[in-house]
Scaffold this motif. Structure first.
Motif, short mmCIF file in Angstrom:
data_model
loop_
_atom_site.label_atom_id
_atom_site.label_comp_id
_atom_site.label_asym_id
_atom_site.label_seq_id
_atom_site.Cartn_x
_atom_site.Cartn_y
_atom_site.Cartn_z
N SER A 35 1.08 -0.99 -0.64
CA SER A 35 0.16 -0.23 0.15
C SER A 35 0.78 1.05 -0.29
O SER A 35 2.16 1.14 0.66
N TYR A 36 0.44 2.33 -0.82
CA TYR A 36 1.37 3.45 -0.49
C TYR A 36 -0.07 5.03 0.05
O TYR A 36 -0.85 4.49 -0.07
N VAL A 37 0.15 5.94 0.45
CA VAL A 37 -0.70 7.42 0.89
C VAL A 37 -0.30 8.61 0.11
O VAL A 37 0.82 8.34 -0.95
N ARG A 38 -1.69 8.61 -0.08
CA ARG A 38 -1.79 9.51 -1.24
C ARG A 38 -1.07 10.63 -0.96
O ARG A 38 -0.28 10.59 0.15
N GLY A 39 0.39 11.00 -1.94
CA GLY A 39 0.90 12.01 -1.71
C GLY A 39 2.35 11.82 -1.94
O GLY A 39 3.26 12.34 -2.44
N VAL A 80 -8.37 -2.37 -9.89
CA VAL A 80 -8.63 -3.75 -9.77
C VAL A 80 -10.44 -4.19 -9.86
O VAL A 80 -10.99 -4.77 -10.43
N VAL A 81 -11.17 -3.65 -8.89
CA VAL A 81 -12.30 -3.35 -8.38
C VAL A 81 -13.16 -4.40 -10.20
O VAL A 81 -14.08 -4.68 -10.01
N SER A 120 -7.73 -1.10 -4.78
CA SER A 120 -6.94 -1.50 -5.27
C SER A 120 -6.57 -1.26 -6.67
O SER A 120 -7.02 -1.03 -7.60
N TYR A 121 -5.28 -1.33 -7.48
CA TYR A 121 -4.94 -0.36 -8.03
C TYR A 121 -3.85 -1.59 -8.58
O TYR A 121 -3.04 -2.28 -8.05
N GLY A 122 -3.73 -2.06 -10.36
CA GLY A 122 -3.25 -3.05 -10.84
C GLY A 122 -2.13 -2.64 -12.11
O GLY A 122 -2.55 -1.51 -13.00
N ILE A 123 -0.71 -2.44 -12.46
CA ILE A 123 0.00 -2.22 -13.20
C ILE A 123 0.52 -3.82 -14.03
O ILE A 123 0.87 -4.76 -13.64
N GLN A 124 0.38 -3.13 -15.33
CA GLN A 124 1.01 -4.52 -16.31
C GLN A 124 1.94 -3.27 -16.90
O GLN A 124 1.84 -2.32 -18.10
N PHE A 140 0.84 -6.11 -11.25
CA PHE A 140 1.39 -6.25 -9.85
C PHE A 140 0.32 -5.12 -9.03
O PHE A 140 0.07 -3.98 -10.09
N LYS A 141 0.04 -5.13 -8.35
CA LYS A 141 -1.14 -4.86 -7.50
C LYS A 141 -1.09 -4.34 -6.28
O LYS A 141 -0.03 -4.60 -5.29
N PHE A 142 -1.21 -3.25 -5.63
CA PHE A 142 -1.05 -2.30 -4.92
C PHE A 142 -2.43 -1.31 -4.18
O PHE A 142 -3.31 -1.46 -5.02
N ARG A 143 -2.91 -0.59 -3.47
CA ARG A 143 -3.77 0.01 -2.76
C ARG A 143 -3.28 1.42 -2.25
O ARG A 143 -1.71 1.53 -1.63
N VAL A 144 -3.63 2.38 -2.75
CA VAL A 144 -3.76 3.87 -2.10
C VAL A 144 -4.84 3.67 -1.17
O VAL A 144 -5.87 4.19 -0.85
N ASP A 145 -3.51 4.16 0.06
CA ASP A 145 -4.48 5.36 1.60
C ASP A 145 -4.77 6.07 1.83
O ASP A 145 -3.93 7.17 1.03
N ARG A 146 -5.05 6.59 2.46
CA ARG A 146 -5.11 8.33 3.14
C ARG A 146 -4.04 8.97 2.95
O ARG A 146 -3.35 8.68 3.91
#
Length: 146
Positions: A35-39, A80-81, A120-124, A140-146
């Protein structure tokens, strides 16, 4: 004596069939977090090598297998959703998703503030192999949190 056949034989030339094998690659984002934080603005390091790579004894003894630099490598990003394409492949005029590369391999940076948090987002990846874009299977998947 008995003769069974007299005459000549005309042989036709044999031609080999041409089989073209598509070069396949294995890829990985070596520093991808869950996961990553916005910014944040992480730089994603991409490891790539040919799928049917056969190392020699020296390469096996080395601690880390070498990465293959792919000069024309592109990425796309989707949610992803619902499979919504957020950033399409930039293989056209602007090449906005073309990866950079250095001696350590390919890389690209991504500004996380453009994404909605909680998803969640995916990179291809797509690589230009012999003049054709070959989309890599792995996502490759990751999530973005606040």
């Amino acid at each position: 004596s008995i003769e069974y056949f007299t005459g000549s034989i005309d042989l036709e030339g044999l031609s080999a069939s041409f089989v073209e094998y598509e070069t396949q690659h294995l890829s990985d984002i070596t520093n991808l977090k869950k996961s990553y934080v916005r910014g944040q603005k992480p730089v994603f390091r991409v490891y790539a090598r040919e799928k049917n790579w056969n190392p020699n004894i020296y390469t096996l003894a080395a601690s880390e297998p070498p990465t293959q630099i792919i000069e024309d490598a592109y990425w796309r990003l989707f949610r992803v959703v619902d499979n919504l394409e957020v950033v399409p492949y930039g293989t056209g005029t602007y090449n906005h998703t073309r990866m950079s590369y250095d001696v350590s391999g390919n890389y690209f940076d991504l500004e996380m503030s453009i994404f909605e948090s909680g998803y969640s987002y995916g990179i291809q990846f797509a690589y230009d192999v012999d003049g054709r874009y070959v989309v890599q299977d792995k996502v490759f998947k990751f999530r973005v949190d606040r």
